[in-house]
Motif scaffolding. Structure first.
Motif, PDB file in Angstrom:
ATOM      1  N   VAL A 227      61.831  56.822  27.092  1.00  0.00           N
ATOM      2  CA  VAL A 227      61.964  58.192  27.591  1.00  0.00           C
ATOM      3  C   VAL A 227      61.501  59.192  26.544  1.00  0.00           C
ATOM      4  N   LEU A 228      61.937  59.008  25.303  1.00  0.00           N
ATOM      5  CA  LEU A 228      61.556  59.949  24.244  1.00  0.00           C
ATOM      6  C   LEU A 228      60.050  59.907  23.985  1.00  0.00           C
ATOM      7  N   LEU A 229      59.464  58.719  24.024  1.00  0.00           N
ATOM      8  CA  LEU A 229      58.006  58.631  23.857  1.00  0.00           C
ATOM      9  C   LEU A 229      57.278  59.313  25.012  1.00  0.00           C
ATOM     10  N   LYS A 230      57.805  59.178  26.211  1.00  0.00           N
ATOM     11  CA  LYS A 230      57.198  59.840  27.364  1.00  0.00           C
ATOM     12  C   LYS A 230      57.263  61.359  27.200  1.00  0.00           C
ATOM     13  N   LEU A 231      58.388  61.867  26.693  1.00  0.00           N
ATOM     14  CA  LEU A 231      58.524  63.300  26.449  1.00  0.00           C
ATOM     15  C   LEU A 231      57.567  63.775  25.353  1.00  0.00           C
ATOM     16  N   CYS A 232      57.271  62.893  24.405  1.00  0.00           N
ATOM     17  CA  CYS A 232      56.357  63.249  23.314  1.00  0.00           C
ATOM     18  C   CYS A 232      54.894  63.090  23.714  1.00  0.00           C
ATOM     19  N   GLY A 233      54.625  62.584  24.881  1.00  0.00           N
ATOM     20  CA  GLY A 233      53.263  62.331  25.328  1.00  0.00           C
ATOM     21  C   GLY A 233      52.292  63.462  25.060  1.00  0.00           C
ATOM     22  N   PRO A 234      52.621  64.697  25.441  1.00  0.00           N
ATOM     23  CA  PRO A 234      51.674  65.791  25.199  1.00  0.00           C
ATOM     24  C   PRO A 234      51.368  66.005  23.723  1.00  0.00           C
ATOM     25  N   PHE A 235      52.294  65.689  22.837  1.00  0.00           N
ATOM     26  CA  PHE A 235      52.081  65.876  21.408  1.00  0.00           C
ATOM     27  C   PHE A 235      51.309  64.716  20.798  1.00  0.00           C
TER      28      PHE A 235
ATOM     29  N   GLY B 203      59.777  55.768  33.796  1.00  0.00           N
ATOM     30  CA  GLY B 203      59.206  56.988  34.370  1.00  0.00           C
ATOM     31  C   GLY B 203      60.254  57.815  35.090  1.00  0.00           C
ATOM     32  N   GLU B 204      61.105  57.136  35.858  1.00  0.00           N
ATOM     33  CA  GLU B 204      62.183  57.840  36.563  1.00  0.00           C
ATOM     34  C   GLU B 204      63.198  58.427  35.587  1.00  0.00           C
ATOM     35  N   LEU B 205      63.568  57.642  34.573  1.00  0.00           N
ATOM     36  CA  LEU B 205      64.498  58.148  33.551  1.00  0.00           C
ATOM     37  C   LEU B 205      63.893  59.337  32.812  1.00  0.00           C
ATOM     38  N   GLY B 206      62.599  59.252  32.518  1.00  0.00           N
ATOM     39  CA  GLY B 206      61.913  60.362  31.855  1.00  0.00           C
ATOM     40  C   GLY B 206      61.944  61.627  32.692  1.00  0.00           C
ATOM     41  N   ALA B 207      61.750  61.481  33.994  1.00  0.00           N
ATOM     42  CA  ALA B 207      61.787  62.645  34.879  1.00  0.00           C
ATOM     43  C   ALA B 207      63.185  63.262  34.916  1.00  0.00           C
TER      44      ALA B 207
END
Length: 157
Positions: free
Chosen positions: A77-85, A23-27
């Motif tokens: 991290v990439l999956l977290k960024l793709c969350g909205p999609f 979560g921190e890396l994603g932010a």
């Protein structure tokens, strides 16, 4: 001797720690994808993927690729960024995705990758056609006095 409950508790603790770290890396990555640093962050992500092409092999040489941990964290991290999609009802987000970005952009090279339903020649012809269509669209918009569209893969705000 350890009990099964202890192992489960420790696994839960590790899972929570990984969730917090990802979560921190994603932010951090999301912040670095802001307007000022987006091109450099996308270049870094592409470099991380391209520089680890060794990982795509059946028998990879661990000395030539980043660690499993690095890619576990990168994938999280990439999956977290793709969350909205990834949400089934996220039609609004899909409008912001340029599906031609991967083929028209110059960040990643897929020339040596296996094509599932096309030969390399068919893929090259398709990419050329897409590039020509994009160039014609840009020329029409310029002739109409409209603004030039963003480069492939640019995300609208």
């Amino acid at each position: 001797a350890r009990r099964a409950g202890d192992a489960q508790r420790h696994m839960g603790t590790l899972h929570m720690a990984h969730k917090h770290i990802s979560g921190e890396l994603g932010a951090i990555v999301k912040a670095l994808l802001g307007k000022a640093t987006r091109p450099r962050m996308l270049a870094w992500l592409a470099g991380a993927i391209e520089g680890n092409a060794e990982r795509a092999k059946m028998q990879m040489d661990l000395r030539k690729a980043a660690s499993h941990g690095f890619f576990i964290n990168l994938n999280a991290v990439l999956l977290k960024l793709c969350g909205p999609f990834l949400e089934p009802g996220s039609g609004v987000f899909w409008k912001r995705v340029d599906p031609t970005y991967v083929t028209l952009g110059s960040r990643l090279n897929f020339k040596e990758d296996t094509k599932l339903a096309a030969t390399q020649q068919q893929e090259a012809e398709w990419v050329k056609q897409q590039q020509e269509q994009q160039q014609q669209q840009q020329e029409r918009q310029s002739a109409d006095g409209g603004s030039v569209p963003p480069t492939p893969g640019a995300v609208s705000e």
